[in-house]
Design a protein around this motif. Structure first.
Motif, PDB file in Angstrom:
ATOM      1  N   LYS A  77      13.122   0.482  39.676  1.00 29.53           N
ATOM      2  CA  LYS A  77      11.863  -0.435  39.571  1.00 29.53           C
ATOM      3  C   LYS A  77      10.575  -0.337  39.915  1.00 29.53           C
ATOM      4  O   LYS A  77       9.710  -0.598  39.052  1.00 29.53           O
ATOM      5  CB  LYS A  77      12.524  -1.170  41.220  1.00 29.53           C
ATOM      6  N   SER A  78      10.790   0.768  41.219  1.00 27.50           N
ATOM      7  CA  SER A  78       8.972   0.881  41.057  1.00 27.50           C
ATOM      8  C   SER A  78       8.485   1.950  40.342  1.00 27.50           C
ATOM      9  O   SER A  78       7.150   1.234  39.850  1.00 27.50           O
ATOM     10  CB  SER A  78       9.386   2.092  42.509  1.00 27.50           C
ATOM     11  N   GLU A  79       9.147   2.427  39.469  1.00 30.09           N
ATOM     12  CA  GLU A  79       7.624   2.960  38.050  1.00 30.09           C
ATOM     13  C   GLU A  79       8.062   2.469  37.396  1.00 30.09           C
ATOM     14  O   GLU A  79       7.471   2.114  36.631  1.00 30.09           O
ATOM     15  CB  GLU A  79       9.401   4.274  37.537  1.00 30.09           C
ATOM     16  N   ILE A  80       9.377   1.134  37.039  1.00 28.76           N
ATOM     17  CA  ILE A  80       8.833   0.200  35.991  1.00 28.76           C
ATOM     18  C   ILE A  80       7.583  -1.186  36.168  1.00 28.76           C
ATOM     19  O   ILE A  80       7.310  -0.790  35.185  1.00 28.76           O
ATOM     20  CB  ILE A  80       9.858  -0.934  35.731  1.00 28.76           C
ATOM     21  N   LYS A  81       7.948  -1.121  37.303  1.00 24.33           N
ATOM     22  CA  LYS A  81       6.183  -1.823  38.218  1.00 24.33           C
ATOM     23  C   LYS A  81       5.614  -0.777  38.068  1.00 24.33           C
ATOM     24  O   LYS A  81       4.342  -1.661  37.487  1.00 24.33           O
ATOM     25  CB  LYS A  81       6.587  -2.139  39.258  1.00 24.33           C
ATOM     26  N   THR A  82       4.963   0.306  38.253  1.00 24.11           N
ATOM     27  CA  THR A  82       3.829   1.271  37.808  1.00 24.11           C
ATOM     28  C   THR A  82       3.501   1.042  36.619  1.00 24.11           C
ATOM     29  O   THR A  82       2.849   1.286  36.453  1.00 24.11           O
ATOM     30  CB  THR A  82       4.175   2.226  38.865  1.00 24.11           C
ATOM     31  N   THR A  83       4.757   1.282  35.669  1.00 27.97           N
ATOM     32  CA  THR A  83       4.365   1.887  34.486  1.00 27.97           C
ATOM     33  C   THR A  83       3.753  -0.004  33.478  1.00 27.97           C
ATOM     34  O   THR A  83       2.858   0.278  32.857  1.00 27.97           O
ATOM     35  CB  THR A  83       5.115   1.678  33.597  1.00 27.97           C
ATOM     36  N   ASN A 133      -0.603  -0.086  32.477  1.00 24.85           N
ATOM     37  CA  ASN A 133      -0.594   0.704  31.362  1.00 24.85           C
ATOM     38  C   ASN A 133      -0.910  -1.299  30.295  1.00 24.85           C
ATOM     39  O   ASN A 133      -0.989  -2.016  29.624  1.00 24.85           O
ATOM     40  CB  ASN A 133       0.325   0.362  29.915  1.00 24.85           C
ATOM     41  N   LYS A 134      -1.161  -2.702  31.424  1.00 25.16           N
ATOM     42  CA  LYS A 134      -1.305  -3.838  31.019  1.00 25.16           C
ATOM     43  C   LYS A 134      -0.689  -4.219  31.014  1.00 25.16           C
ATOM     44  O   LYS A 134      -1.246  -5.115  30.094  1.00 25.16           O
ATOM     45  CB  LYS A 134      -2.771  -3.951  30.950  1.00 25.16           C
ATOM     46  N   ILE A 135       0.633  -3.946  30.437  1.00 20.83           N
ATOM     47  CA  ILE A 135       1.692  -4.910  29.700  1.00 20.83           C
ATOM     48  C   ILE A 135       1.395  -6.102  30.064  1.00 20.83           C
ATOM     49  O   ILE A 135       1.903  -6.014  31.508  1.00 20.83           O
ATOM     50  CB  ILE A 135       2.467  -3.620  30.043  1.00 20.83           C
ATOM     51  N   PRO A 136       1.621  -7.004  29.022  1.00 17.73           N
ATOM     52  CA  PRO A 136       1.445  -8.727  29.487  1.00 17.73           C
ATOM     53  C   PRO A 136       3.152  -9.207  30.485  1.00 17.73           C
ATOM     54  O   PRO A 136       4.042  -8.373  29.866  1.00 17.73           O
ATOM     55  CB  PRO A 136       1.386  -9.809  28.321  1.00 17.73           C
ATOM     56  N   ASP A 137       3.110 -10.387  31.219  1.00 11.84           N
ATOM     57  CA  ASP A 137       3.739 -10.643  31.932  1.00 11.84           C
ATOM     58  C   ASP A 137       4.992 -10.859  30.455  1.00 11.84           C
ATOM     59  O   ASP A 137       6.022 -10.852  30.941  1.00 11.84           O
ATOM     60  CB  ASP A 137       3.797 -12.058  32.488  1.00 11.84           C
ATOM     61  N   SER A 138       4.916 -11.827  29.492  1.00 11.51           N
ATOM     62  CA  SER A 138       6.086 -11.835  28.823  1.00 11.51           C
ATOM     63  C   SER A 138       7.399 -10.518  28.125  1.00 11.51           C
ATOM     64  O   SER A 138       7.973 -11.227  27.908  1.00 11.51           O
ATOM     65  CB  SER A 138       5.473 -12.316  27.638  1.00 11.51           C
ATOM     66  N   TYR A 139       6.070  -9.408  28.682  1.00 13.38           N
ATOM     67  CA  TYR A 139       7.198  -8.244  28.014  1.00 13.38           C
ATOM     68  C   TYR A 139       8.219  -7.764  29.792  1.00 13.38           C
ATOM     69  O   TYR A 139       7.720  -8.569  30.198  1.00 13.38           O
ATOM     70  CB  TYR A 139       6.528  -7.153  28.316  1.00 13.38           C
ATOM     71  N   GLY A 140       9.700  -7.427  29.138  1.00 17.58           N
ATOM     72  CA  GLY A 140      10.105  -6.815  30.322  1.00 17.58           C
ATOM     73  C   GLY A 140      10.882  -5.525  29.867  1.00 17.58           C
ATOM     74  O   GLY A 140      10.202  -4.810  28.253  1.00 17.58           O
ATOM     75  N   LEU A 141      11.643  -5.137  30.441  1.00 15.69           N
ATOM     76  CA  LEU A 141      12.463  -3.930  30.051  1.00 15.69           C
ATOM     77  C   LEU A 141      13.724  -4.401  29.268  1.00 15.69           C
ATOM     78  O   LEU A 141      14.789  -5.059  29.014  1.00 15.69           O
ATOM     79  CB  LEU A 141      13.233  -2.904  32.038  1.00 15.69           C
ATOM     80  N   ARG A 142      14.004  -4.002  28.134  1.00 23.12           N
ATOM     81  CA  ARG A 142      15.062  -4.106  26.907  1.00 23.12           C
ATOM     82  C   ARG A 142      16.183  -3.080  27.615  1.00 23.12           C
ATOM     83  O   ARG A 142      16.329  -2.295  27.287  1.00 23.12           O
ATOM     84  CB  ARG A 142      14.929  -3.909  25.662  1.00 23.12           C
ATOM     85  N   VAL A 143      16.943  -3.145  27.529  1.00 23.37           N
ATOM     86  CA  VAL A 143      18.596  -2.724  27.424  1.00 23.37           C
ATOM     87  C   VAL A 143      19.579  -2.825  26.800  1.00 23.37           C
ATOM     88  O   VAL A 143      19.427  -4.076  26.362  1.00 23.37           O
ATOM     89  CB  VAL A 143      19.328  -2.721  29.172  1.00 23.37           C
ATOM     90  N   GLY A 144      19.269  -2.175  25.948  1.00 25.74           N
ATOM     91  CA  GLY A 144      20.688  -2.266  24.390  1.00 25.74           C
ATOM     92  C   GLY A 144      21.689  -0.581  23.667  1.00 25.74           C
ATOM     93  O   GLY A 144      21.500   0.392  24.917  1.00 25.74           O
ATOM     94  N   LEU A 145      21.454  -1.167  22.953  1.00 25.68           N
ATOM     95  CA  LEU A 145      22.899  -0.375  22.167  1.00 25.68           C
ATOM     96  C   LEU A 145      21.975  -0.074  20.666  1.00 25.68           C
ATOM     97  O   LEU A 145      21.571  -0.193  20.351  1.00 25.68           O
ATOM     98  CB  LEU A 145      23.856  -0.454  21.772  1.00 25.68           C
TER      99      LEU A 145
END
Length: 98
Positions: A12-18, A22-34
């Protein structure tokens, strides 16, 4: 709705830091898939925006996107962030304690 994917505190900490660094817009999130086939595929992680096929979950203000077609394969996954002799990065493991 509870997320089928768990994030460790370190992840969680690393994702928030990243996201912030990188000034990634709020519309982005973490994709988890196959990636690949269901039986021989590997898990993938990445920062992405939601599509019409996704289910969106929130874990401590982090958006997690899971393609509904992948949902049954990611239930019980745990995402961690490790720094060690073998390198630094995210790891994905399954909950085998059933």
């Amino acid at each position: 709705m509870e997320s089928p994917v768990q994030l460790t505190e370190k992840a969680k900490s690393e994702i928030k830091t990243t996201l912030a660094a990188n000034k990634i817009p709020d519309s982005y999130g973490l994709r988890v898939g196959l990636k690949g086939g269901a039986c021989s595929g590997s898990f993938m992680l990445g920062f992405d925006t939601a599509t019409e096929h996704d289910q969106t979950y929130m874990v401590d203000d982090i958006k997690i996107f899971v393609d509904r077609r992948h949902l049954m394969y990611v239930i019980g996954l745990s995402v961690d962030y490790e720094e060690g002799a073998n390198g630094t990065g995210y790891t994905v493991s399954t909950d085998e304690k059933k």
